[in-house]
Design a protein around this motif. Structure first.
Motif, PDB file in Angstrom:
ATOM      1  N   LYS A 234      47.701 -42.399  16.480  1.00  0.00           N
ATOM      2  CA  LYS A 234      46.410 -43.089  16.437  1.00  0.00           C
ATOM      3  C   LYS A 234      45.309 -42.142  15.963  1.00  0.00           C
ATOM      4  CE  LYS A 234      47.011 -46.724  19.939  1.00  0.00           C
ATOM      5  NZ  LYS A 234      46.549 -47.220  21.263  1.00  0.00           N
ATOM      6  N   ALA A 235      45.349 -40.919  16.467  1.00  0.00           N
ATOM      7  CA  ALA A 235      44.340 -39.941  16.053  1.00  0.00           C
ATOM      8  C   ALA A 235      44.451 -39.659  14.557  1.00  0.00           C
ATOM      9  CB  ALA A 235      44.505 -38.648  16.850  1.00  0.00           C
ATOM     10  N   VAL A 236      45.673 -39.545  14.057  1.00  0.00           N
ATOM     11  CA  VAL A 236      45.874 -39.315  12.624  1.00  0.00           C
ATOM     12  C   VAL A 236      45.364 -40.505  11.832  1.00  0.00           C
ATOM     13  CG1 VAL A 236      47.602 -38.978  10.808  1.00  0.00           C
ATOM     14  CG2 VAL A 236      47.839 -37.768  12.982  1.00  0.00           C
ATOM     15  N   TYR A 237      45.680 -41.699  12.294  1.00  0.00           N
ATOM     16  CA  TYR A 237      45.221 -42.925  11.624  1.00  0.00           C
ATOM     17  C   TYR A 237      43.699 -42.925  11.483  1.00  0.00           C
ATOM     18  CZ  TYR A 237      44.648 -47.933  10.683  1.00  0.00           C
ATOM     19  OH  TYR A 237      44.307 -49.141  10.128  1.00  0.00           O
ATOM     20  N   ASN A 238      43.003 -42.619  12.558  1.00  0.00           N
ATOM     21  CA  ASN A 238      41.544 -42.608  12.512  1.00  0.00           C
ATOM     22  C   ASN A 238      41.007 -41.561  11.547  1.00  0.00           C
ATOM     23  OD1 ASN A 238      41.335 -44.679  14.360  1.00  0.00           O
ATOM     24  ND2 ASN A 238      40.930 -43.353  16.114  1.00  0.00           N
ATOM     25  N   ARG A 239      41.734 -40.457  11.410  1.00  0.00           N
ATOM     26  CA  ARG A 239      41.283 -39.378  10.532  1.00  0.00           C
ATOM     27  C   ARG A 239      41.447 -39.719   9.051  1.00  0.00           C
ATOM     28  NH1 ARG A 239      41.346 -34.021  12.958  1.00  0.00           N
ATOM     29  NH2 ARG A 239      41.922 -33.168  10.937  1.00  0.00           N
ATOM     30  N   ILE A 240      42.498 -40.466   8.696  1.00  0.00           N
ATOM     31  CA  ILE A 240      42.834 -40.566   7.271  1.00  0.00           C
ATOM     32  C   ILE A 240      42.831 -41.980   6.704  1.00  0.00           C
ATOM     33  CG2 ILE A 240      44.258 -38.490   7.485  1.00  0.00           C
ATOM     34  CD1 ILE A 240      46.740 -40.262   7.228  1.00  0.00           C
ATOM     35  N   ALA A 241      42.654 -43.013   7.521  1.00  0.00           N
ATOM     36  CA  ALA A 241      42.790 -44.395   7.027  1.00  0.00           C
ATOM     37  C   ALA A 241      41.814 -44.706   5.894  1.00  0.00           C
ATOM     38  CB  ALA A 241      42.611 -45.390   8.173  1.00  0.00           C
ATOM     39  N   HIS A 242      40.659 -44.039   5.887  1.00  0.00           N
ATOM     40  CA  HIS A 242      39.656 -44.329   4.863  1.00  0.00           C
ATOM     41  C   HIS A 242      40.093 -43.884   3.471  1.00  0.00           C
ATOM     42  CE1 HIS A 242      38.787 -40.166   6.028  1.00  0.00           C
ATOM     43  NE2 HIS A 242      38.251 -40.011   4.831  1.00  0.00           N
ATOM     44  N   HIS A 243      41.171 -43.102   3.374  1.00  0.00           N
ATOM     45  CA  HIS A 243      41.664 -42.654   2.068  1.00  0.00           C
ATOM     46  C   HIS A 243      42.477 -43.731   1.352  1.00  0.00           C
ATOM     47  CE1 HIS A 243      40.471 -38.439   2.294  1.00  0.00           C
ATOM     48  NE2 HIS A 243      40.899 -38.404   3.537  1.00  0.00           N
ATOM     49  N   PHE A 244      42.788 -44.843   2.027  1.00  0.00           N
ATOM     50  CA  PHE A 244      43.767 -45.792   1.505  1.00  0.00           C
ATOM     51  C   PHE A 244      43.129 -47.150   1.220  1.00  0.00           C
ATOM     52  CE2 PHE A 244      45.875 -42.547   3.913  1.00  0.00           C
ATOM     53  CZ  PHE A 244      46.992 -42.252   3.157  1.00  0.00           C
ATOM     54  N   GLU A 245      43.761 -47.875   0.284  1.00  0.00           N
ATOM     55  CA  GLU A 245      43.293 -49.225  -0.055  1.00  0.00           C
ATOM     56  C   GLU A 245      43.616 -50.219   1.055  1.00  0.00           C
ATOM     57  OE1 GLU A 245      43.872 -50.379  -4.349  1.00  0.00           O
ATOM     58  OE2 GLU A 245      45.222 -48.661  -4.226  1.00  0.00           O
ATOM     59  N   GLY A 246      44.670 -49.964   1.790  1.00  0.00           N
ATOM     60  CA  GLY A 246      45.049 -50.808   2.919  1.00  0.00           C
ATOM     61  C   GLY A 246      45.731 -49.959   3.974  1.00  0.00           C
TER      62      GLY A 246
END
Length: 347
Positions: A234-246
């Motif tokens: 979850k912590a990783v998701y919050n850190r990097i999700a903005h780099h992706f289209e979905g």
């Protein structure tokens, strides 16, 4: 295939911060005092933090402050109108917006009384405007070619086409609904009540994912139950999700897959979140696998499957990782290495 075994962690609060929900890009003379003005008010009335450039265009160059605003906006709405391409100001902002799109910003085109095919082919008013730019910037033709390319990319995106068949109010309400759905999909995951000391583990996973690589990369996190695999992911998701289209975090795959028919619901949820289509429905597992292959192969996506039990669950939800566009990333958490090592041999 890369493995990281976690031996204890707690939580993280690292998330990407946006200063604005929406950045509005438009040609002022065409729409400032009508459509775009009404859209801006509707967005603000719904509580969306929206930036609109109310300063009149001055010179050819865009200020560094305005470029920074574009970078710090979650969504850019581009209102394409009759005279949009005649403005070098609009074209330069469009190029910047599409640069930010590669880092996870969402772009929503609105075709206001102009056909997307006119923008795509650059004929009609758009063709005339680009021809004038080519004459004016004959010593810097590469700049104009970039404008051409970006206009074509924008016209190929899924957006909204406004014409006289709609009332403006109804049309703006459709846009507001889409923005609302998108922002809800970008909300950070709750990691823990008292986040302490997980940043080091999250950074390690982020390094393994190698976000600069063009490959499709999968990382497995394995270990006993209760040691923090879900918390780390979850912590990783919050850190990097903005780099992706979905992106989508699918939690408790093992438990939810045991419920009869729930695998179809998991597939629907995964696709609807990434495609931002709340009404998406499938009738069986195989239909959804085909949809995953067809609809996600052109998208740079982040998928996290939490607590996977067997290989079949992965196959039903991911198909094969080479179905995804380059730079996509997958994280799978699992209690032991068996499924992960099997995937590692296949990839």
């Amino acid at each position: 295939m890369v493995f990281l075994t976690n031996e204890g962690a707690s939580s993280s609060s690292s998330t990407h911060q946006w200063d604005y929900d929406v950045f509005l890009s438009f040609q002022g003379e065409d729409t400032r005092n009508n459509f775009t003005g009404h859209l801006y008010k509707a967005l603000c009335d719904q509580g969306f933090d929206t930036f609109i450039d109310n300063d009149l265009q001055k010179g050819e160059e865009i200020s560094m402050e305005l470029l920074k605003v574009i970078e710090l906006s979650m969504i850019s709405i581009v209102v394409f109108s009759k005279n949009f391409a005649s403005s070098t100001w609009c074209l330069k902002k469009l190029v910047k917006i599409f640069e930010c799109r590669s880092n996870g910003q969402w772009v929503l085109p609105i075709f206001y009384k102009v056909d997307p095919s006119e923008i795509r082919k650059q004929d009609g008013e758009y063709g005339i405007a680009i021809a004038k730019h080519e004459e004016k910037f004959k010593d810097d033709i590469e700049k104009v070619q970039k404008w051409r390319k970006t206009l074509t990319e924008a016209a190929n995106l899924s957006g909204f086409h406004y014409n006289d068949g709609y009332t403006e109010f109804e049309f703006i309400q459709r846009v507001i609904k889409e923005i609302s759905n998108t922002i809800s999909n970008h909300e950070p995951l709750f990691v823990a009540k008292h986040p302490v000391g997980i940043d080091i583990q999250a950074e390690a996973i982020e390094l393994l994912l190698d976000l600069e690589s063009n490959d499709v990369c999968m990382v497995g996190i394995c270990g006993f139950g209760g040691i923090g695999k879900t918390t780390i992911s979850k912590a990783v998701y919050n850190r990097i999700a903005h780099h992706f289209e979905g992106s989508y975090f699918l939690e408790n795959v093992r438990e939810r897959s045991k419920i009869n028919g729930d695998i179809i619901q998991l597939q629907e949820k995964l696709l609807s979140k990434i495609l931002r289509d709340r009404d998406l429905k499938v009738h069986n597992v195989f239909e959804c696998i085909n949809l995953i292959k067809k609809r996600l192969r052109s998208k740079k996506v982040l998928l996290i499957l939490d607590d996977v039990e067997d290989l079949k669950e992965v196959e039903n939800l991911l198909g094969e990782c080479d179905w995804f566009a380059s730079k996509s990333r997958v994280i799978i958490t699992r209690r032991d290495r068996h499924v992960l090592t099997t995937l590692g041999r296949d990839t």
